[in-house]
Design an enzyme around this catalytic site. Structure first.
Site, PDB file in Angstrom:
ATOM      1  N   LYS A   4      33.457  30.256  32.075  1.00  0.00           N
ATOM      2  CA  LYS A   4      34.918  30.266  31.921  1.00  0.00           C
ATOM      3  C   LYS A   4      35.550  28.877  32.116  1.00  0.00           C
ATOM      4  CE  LYS A   4      36.126  35.060  32.923  1.00  0.00           C
ATOM      5  NZ  LYS A   4      36.880  35.983  33.766  1.00  0.00           N
TER       6      LYS A   4
ATOM      7  N   ASP B 197      43.125  37.071  31.275  1.00  0.00           N
ATOM      8  CA  ASP B 197      42.953  37.729  32.583  1.00  0.00           C
ATOM      9  C   ASP B 197      44.288  37.764  33.331  1.00  0.00           C
ATOM     10  OD1 ASP B 197      40.225  38.309  32.494  1.00  0.00           O
ATOM     11  OD2 ASP B 197      39.650  36.354  33.308  1.00  0.00           O
TER      12      ASP B 197
HETATM   13  P1  NAP Z   1      33.466  33.986  41.394  1.00  0.00           P
HETATM   14  O1  NAP Z   1      34.186  32.885  40.720  1.00  0.00           O
HETATM   15  O2  NAP Z   1      31.982  33.916  41.559  1.00  0.00           O
HETATM   16  O3  NAP Z   1      34.139  34.179  42.864  1.00  0.00           O
HETATM   17  C1  NAP Z   1      33.593  35.092  43.775  1.00  0.00           C
HETATM   18  C2  NAP Z   1      34.509  35.213  44.984  1.00  0.00           C
HETATM   19  O4  NAP Z   1      33.988  36.244  45.827  1.00  0.00           O
HETATM   20  C3  NAP Z   1      34.610  33.951  45.838  1.00  0.00           C
HETATM   21  O5  NAP Z   1      35.897  33.862  46.402  1.00  0.00           O
HETATM   22  C4  NAP Z   1      33.566  34.239  46.938  1.00  0.00           C
HETATM   23  O6  NAP Z   1      33.830  33.578  48.149  1.00  0.00           O
HETATM   24  C5  NAP Z   1      33.792  35.703  47.131  1.00  0.00           C
HETATM   25  N1  NAP Z   1      32.639  36.357  47.774  1.00  0.00           N
HETATM   26  C6  NAP Z   1      31.431  36.597  47.202  1.00  0.00           C
HETATM   27  N2  NAP Z   1      30.627  37.220  48.103  1.00  0.00           N
HETATM   28  C7  NAP Z   1      31.357  37.349  49.237  1.00  0.00           C
HETATM   29  C8  NAP Z   1      31.080  37.922  50.524  1.00  0.00           C
HETATM   30  N3  NAP Z   1      29.891  38.492  50.813  1.00  0.00           N
HETATM   31  N4  NAP Z   1      32.068  37.911  51.461  1.00  0.00           N
HETATM   32  C9  NAP Z   1      33.272  37.373  51.171  1.00  0.00           C
HETATM   33  N5  NAP Z   1      33.598  36.814  49.989  1.00  0.00           N
HETATM   34  C10 NAP Z   1      32.633  36.798  49.033  1.00  0.00           C
HETATM   35  O7  NAP Z   1      33.718  35.379  40.655  1.00  0.00           O
HETATM   36  P2  NAP Z   1      35.018  35.812  39.801  1.00  0.00           P
HETATM   37  O8  NAP Z   1      34.822  35.478  38.379  1.00  0.00           O
HETATM   38  O9  NAP Z   1      36.227  35.291  40.502  1.00  0.00           O
HETATM   39  O10 NAP Z   1      34.934  37.409  39.905  1.00  0.00           O
HETATM   40  C11 NAP Z   1      35.146  38.049  41.152  1.00  0.00           C
HETATM   41  C12 NAP Z   1      35.156  39.563  40.955  1.00  0.00           C
HETATM   42  O11 NAP Z   1      36.218  39.944  40.096  1.00  0.00           O
HETATM   43  C13 NAP Z   1      33.875  40.122  40.311  1.00  0.00           C
HETATM   44  O12 NAP Z   1      33.543  41.320  40.983  1.00  0.00           O
HETATM   45  C14 NAP Z   1      34.294  40.438  38.894  1.00  0.00           C
HETATM   46  O13 NAP Z   1      33.563  41.518  38.347  1.00  0.00           O
HETATM   47  C15 NAP Z   1      35.746  40.830  39.095  1.00  0.00           C
HETATM   48  N6  NAP Z   1      36.564  40.599  37.895  1.00  0.00           N
HETATM   49  C16 NAP Z   1      37.223  41.664  37.368  1.00  0.00           C
HETATM   50  C17 NAP Z   1      38.013  41.476  36.255  1.00  0.00           C
HETATM   51  C18 NAP Z   1      38.699  42.659  35.653  1.00  0.00           C
HETATM   52  O14 NAP Z   1      39.151  42.546  34.501  1.00  0.00           O
HETATM   53  N7  NAP Z   1      38.867  43.754  36.360  1.00  0.00           N
HETATM   54  C19 NAP Z   1      38.161  40.203  35.668  1.00  0.00           C
HETATM   55  C20 NAP Z   1      37.492  39.125  36.249  1.00  0.00           C
HETATM   56  C21 NAP Z   1      36.694  39.332  37.370  1.00  0.00           C
HETATM   57  P3  NAP Z   1      33.207  32.115  48.473  1.00  0.00           P
HETATM   58  O15 NAP Z   1      34.110  31.130  47.816  1.00  0.00           O
HETATM   59  O16 NAP Z   1      33.237  32.075  49.950  1.00  0.00           O
HETATM   60  O17 NAP Z   1      31.800  32.122  47.893  1.00  0.00           O
END
Ligand code: NAP
Length: 270
Positions: A63, A99
């Protein structure tokens, strides 16, 4: 009309069934393919998109890294620094971010108010960036907490958000009008929550953008506490509907997209 999704790895994506339902409903011929693209092949994949695709979605891990390969960006994609939708205009590739407006459309559809409200975002990844930008643009008071404080700090500085530290988390959660989980905690794991048990807003709405499982542990606990909740499916469907409209110029049949996504989710249990 050739459409697709660029990401790596790609498994159990709901986008093909949602987009093909929208194409059918609009009476358009076309396909939506999963284009699994390891980082080293991103440039080559975009050359292929430029030749034969009307547009594509972009997901993890591309992205942000896709930006240098594009010929232009929408104002939202520019401000968020991330692209989830590419539209081919002639031989130019233009990056958009659906998004952010997709998240807001999901709130609107559910009748959840956000303007002037205290919104607390958990997480500081790509999704948090889009949700924070969208809520800020819509006039919410946005605060953010993340496990890794440096990442939270950088995002708060970039978007002008209120930083919540581990010390101030409890009070921020309890007083939130809108709590949004944008971390991946709870994804395919009904037993884990981004918050300790019992820590919930006193009276706010709890939103989890994780859509598989449809009811995460955070949402279950919020419902048990009598709080209104919203899962991640509306954001997923609306970001897809807005992308479809950018590619085709046709209004997306959102109900057909919901039905296709729910049917697929029911077939692919976590
Ligand atoms: P990302 O860029 O990898 O960010 C992941 C986030 O989760 C970071 O803030 C990370 O914290 C945190 N995290 C991961 N494991 C953790 C844990 N054990 N404890 C606390 N915090 C934790 O991922 P993303 O693209 O933002 O996506 C995040 C989620 O949103 C995913 O589940 C994805 O499927 C969902 N999503 C949904 C939609 C939708 O349309 N519904 C759209 C986009 C994304 P750190 O910085 O500390 O690592």
């Amino acid at each position: 009309m050739k459409l697709g999704l660029i990401g790596f790895p790609l498994e159990h994506s709901l986008s093909p069934v949602m987009q093909e339902a929208a194409l059918r409903s609009a009476g358009l011929e076309g396909s939506y393919r999963l284009l699994e693209t390891p980082p080293a092949f991103l440039r080559a994949r975009l050359q292929e998109v430029r030749r034969v695709y009307a547009g594509v979605n972009v997901t993890i891990p591309h992205k942000e890294t896709v930006l240098p390969y594009l010929d232009g960006l929408s104002p939202e994609a520019q401000a968020i620094g991330a692209v989830n939708t590419i539209v081919r205009e002639g031989d130019r590739l233009i990056g958009h971010n659906t998004d952010a407006p997709g998240f807001i459309s999901g709130l609107d559809e559910a009748g959840i108010a956000y303007r002037g409200r205290r919104a607390l975002i958990l997480g500081a990844g790509g999704a948090a960036r889009a949700v924070a930008y969208a809520l800020k643009e819509e006039g919410a008071q946005v605060a953010l907490y993340n496990r890794t404080p440096e990442r939270a700090k950088a995002l708060c500085q970039a978007l002008g958000l209120h930083l919540v530290t581990v010390e101030s988390l409890e009070i921020a959660v309890r007083s939130a009008d809108l709590l949004i989980n944008t971390t991946s905690v709870g994804l395919k794991d009904p037993s884990s929550s981004p918050l300790p048990p019992g820590l919930l807003p006193r009276a706010g709405v709890v939103v989890d953008i994780v859509y598989n499982p449809p009811i995460t542990r955070l949402l279950r606990e919020a419902q048990q506490a009598g709080l209104p909740t919203l899962g991640g499916l509306p954001m997923l469907v609306w970001q897809g509907a807005l992308a479809f409209e950018l590619w085709t110029g046709y209004r997306a049949d959102v109900q057909a997209m919901y039905a296709a996504a729910r049917a697929q989710l029911a077939q692919t249990p976590i």
